[in-house]
Design an enzyme around this catalytic site. Structure first.
Site, PDB file in Angstrom:
ATOM      1  N   ASP A  63     -19.791  11.343  -0.866  1.00  0.00           N
ATOM      2  CA  ASP A  63     -20.127  11.249   0.554  1.00  0.00           C
ATOM      3  C   ASP A  63     -19.395  12.382   1.256  1.00  0.00           C
ATOM      4  O   ASP A  63     -18.196  12.580   1.047  1.00  0.00           O
ATOM      5  CB  ASP A  63     -19.679   9.911   1.145  1.00  0.00           C
ATOM      6  CG  ASP A  63     -20.605   8.770   0.796  1.00  0.00           C
ATOM      7  OD1 ASP A  63     -21.816   9.014   0.656  1.00  0.00           O
ATOM      8  OD2 ASP A  63     -20.124   7.628   0.676  1.00  0.00           O
ATOM      9  N   ILE A 106       1.544  17.086  13.424  1.00  0.00           N
ATOM     10  CA  ILE A 106       1.156  17.045  12.017  1.00  0.00           C
ATOM     11  C   ILE A 106       1.010  18.467  11.490  1.00  0.00           C
ATOM     12  O   ILE A 106       0.331  19.300  12.098  1.00  0.00           O
ATOM     13  CB  ILE A 106      -0.159  16.258  11.852  1.00  0.00           C
ATOM     14  CG1 ILE A 106       0.048  14.823  12.326  1.00  0.00           C
ATOM     15  CG2 ILE A 106      -0.642  16.296  10.406  1.00  0.00           C
ATOM     16  CD1 ILE A 106      -1.233  14.047  12.550  1.00  0.00           C
ATOM     17  N   GLU A 107       1.640  18.730  10.353  1.00  0.00           N
ATOM     18  CA  GLU A 107       1.587  20.046   9.721  1.00  0.00           C
ATOM     19  C   GLU A 107       0.231  20.201   9.028  1.00  0.00           C
ATOM     20  O   GLU A 107      -0.220  19.316   8.303  1.00  0.00           O
ATOM     21  CB  GLU A 107       2.750  20.170   8.729  1.00  0.00           C
ATOM     22  CG  GLU A 107       2.986  21.571   8.237  1.00  0.00           C
ATOM     23  CD  GLU A 107       2.109  21.920   7.065  1.00  0.00           C
ATOM     24  OE1 GLU A 107       1.671  23.080   7.022  1.00  0.00           O
ATOM     25  OE2 GLU A 107       1.839  21.053   6.216  1.00  0.00           O
ATOM     26  N   LEU A 108      -0.452  21.313   9.286  1.00  0.00           N
ATOM     27  CA  LEU A 108      -1.853  21.466   8.884  1.00  0.00           C
ATOM     28  C   LEU A 108      -2.080  21.579   7.378  1.00  0.00           C
ATOM     29  O   LEU A 108      -3.045  21.011   6.866  1.00  0.00           O
ATOM     30  CB  LEU A 108      -2.479  22.656   9.603  1.00  0.00           C
ATOM     31  CG  LEU A 108      -2.618  22.493  11.119  1.00  0.00           C
ATOM     32  CD1 LEU A 108      -3.218  23.748  11.731  1.00  0.00           C
ATOM     33  CD2 LEU A 108      -3.441  21.269  11.476  1.00  0.00           C
ATOM     34  N   HIS A 168     -17.166   4.105   4.382  1.00  0.00           N
ATOM     35  CA  HIS A 168     -16.930   4.984   5.533  1.00  0.00           C
ATOM     36  C   HIS A 168     -15.951   4.362   6.531  1.00  0.00           C
ATOM     37  O   HIS A 168     -15.033   5.025   7.015  1.00  0.00           O
ATOM     38  CB  HIS A 168     -18.240   5.298   6.250  1.00  0.00           C
ATOM     39  CG  HIS A 168     -19.239   6.020   5.399  1.00  0.00           C
ATOM     40  ND1 HIS A 168     -20.558   6.127   5.770  1.00  0.00           N
ATOM     41  CD2 HIS A 168     -19.129   6.661   4.207  1.00  0.00           C
ATOM     42  CE1 HIS A 168     -21.215   6.814   4.845  1.00  0.00           C
ATOM     43  NE2 HIS A 168     -20.366   7.139   3.886  1.00  0.00           N
ATOM     44  N   GLU A 169     -16.183   3.093   6.847  1.00  0.00           N
ATOM     45  CA  GLU A 169     -15.345   2.413   7.835  1.00  0.00           C
ATOM     46  C   GLU A 169     -13.896   2.311   7.356  1.00  0.00           C
ATOM     47  O   GLU A 169     -12.956   2.524   8.124  1.00  0.00           O
ATOM     48  CB  GLU A 169     -15.898   1.006   8.109  1.00  0.00           C
ATOM     49  CG  GLU A 169     -17.307   0.991   8.667  1.00  0.00           C
ATOM     50  CD  GLU A 169     -18.417   1.128   7.614  1.00  0.00           C
ATOM     51  OE1 GLU A 169     -19.589   1.075   8.022  1.00  0.00           O
ATOM     52  OE2 GLU A 169     -18.130   1.288   6.405  1.00  0.00           O
ATOM     53  N   CYS A 207     -18.815   7.198  -2.785  1.00  0.00           N
ATOM     54  CA  CYS A 207     -19.395   5.909  -2.435  1.00  0.00           C
ATOM     55  C   CYS A 207     -18.866   4.881  -3.441  1.00  0.00           C
ATOM     56  O   CYS A 207     -18.992   5.081  -4.651  1.00  0.00           O
ATOM     57  CB  CYS A 207     -20.916   5.978  -2.495  1.00  0.00           C
ATOM     58  SG  CYS A 207     -21.704   4.359  -2.271  1.00  0.00           S
TER      59      CYS A 207
END
Length: 132
Positions: free
Chosen positions: A41, A56-58, A75-76, A34
């Site tokens: 968070d 996308i490679e994991l 968060h946004e 936060c």
């Protein structure tokens, strides 16, 4: 490849470039800080995308997600930043990132951000709600 958190996302060639197929990735251990309190968070991230030329490679995605553990982000902002970075590296036909944050002060927050390539449409209606 390093096993330390880092922002080096990697991709590989889409094995079925002619087909629209949905890739769903569930990341239940996302953590950031936060920016107001410095407290952690926690969130579950749900990524859904239809690849274009690359996927996308994991492992690199895992290391990228871990790199946020010490970052102070709203968060946004963090949800949209992650989506922007994934779009930049992979240029998908469609991508949606849903971030469900754990309760903080009695409030749950869910952020959903989407992207779709210009002039790309799915020929049939599709519900991309994660079924995990």
């Amino acid at each position: 490849m390093s096993s330390q958190p880092n922002k080096n996302l990697k991709v590989f060639d889409n094995p079925n470039i002619e087909r629209n197929f949905i890739i769903q990735i569930n990341m239940p251990e996302f953590t950031c800080l936060c920016p107001k309190t410095g407290q952690p968070d926690f969130a579950t991230l749900y990524l859904e995308y239809i690849a274009d030329k690359v996927c996308i490679e994991l492992k690199s995605l895992k290391m990228y997600i871990w790199s946020y553990r010490s970052k102070g982000e709203f968060h946004e902002a963090v949800t949209n930043k992650i989506l922007d970075d994934l779009i930049q590296i992979s240029n998908p036909r469609f991508m949606r990132l849903k971030a469900i944050f754990n309760v903080r002060g009695g409030i749950y927050t869910t952020i959903i951000a989407e992207y779709q390539q210009k002039n790309w449409t799915f020929k049939t209606k599709i519900d991309l709600q994660y079924q995990g």
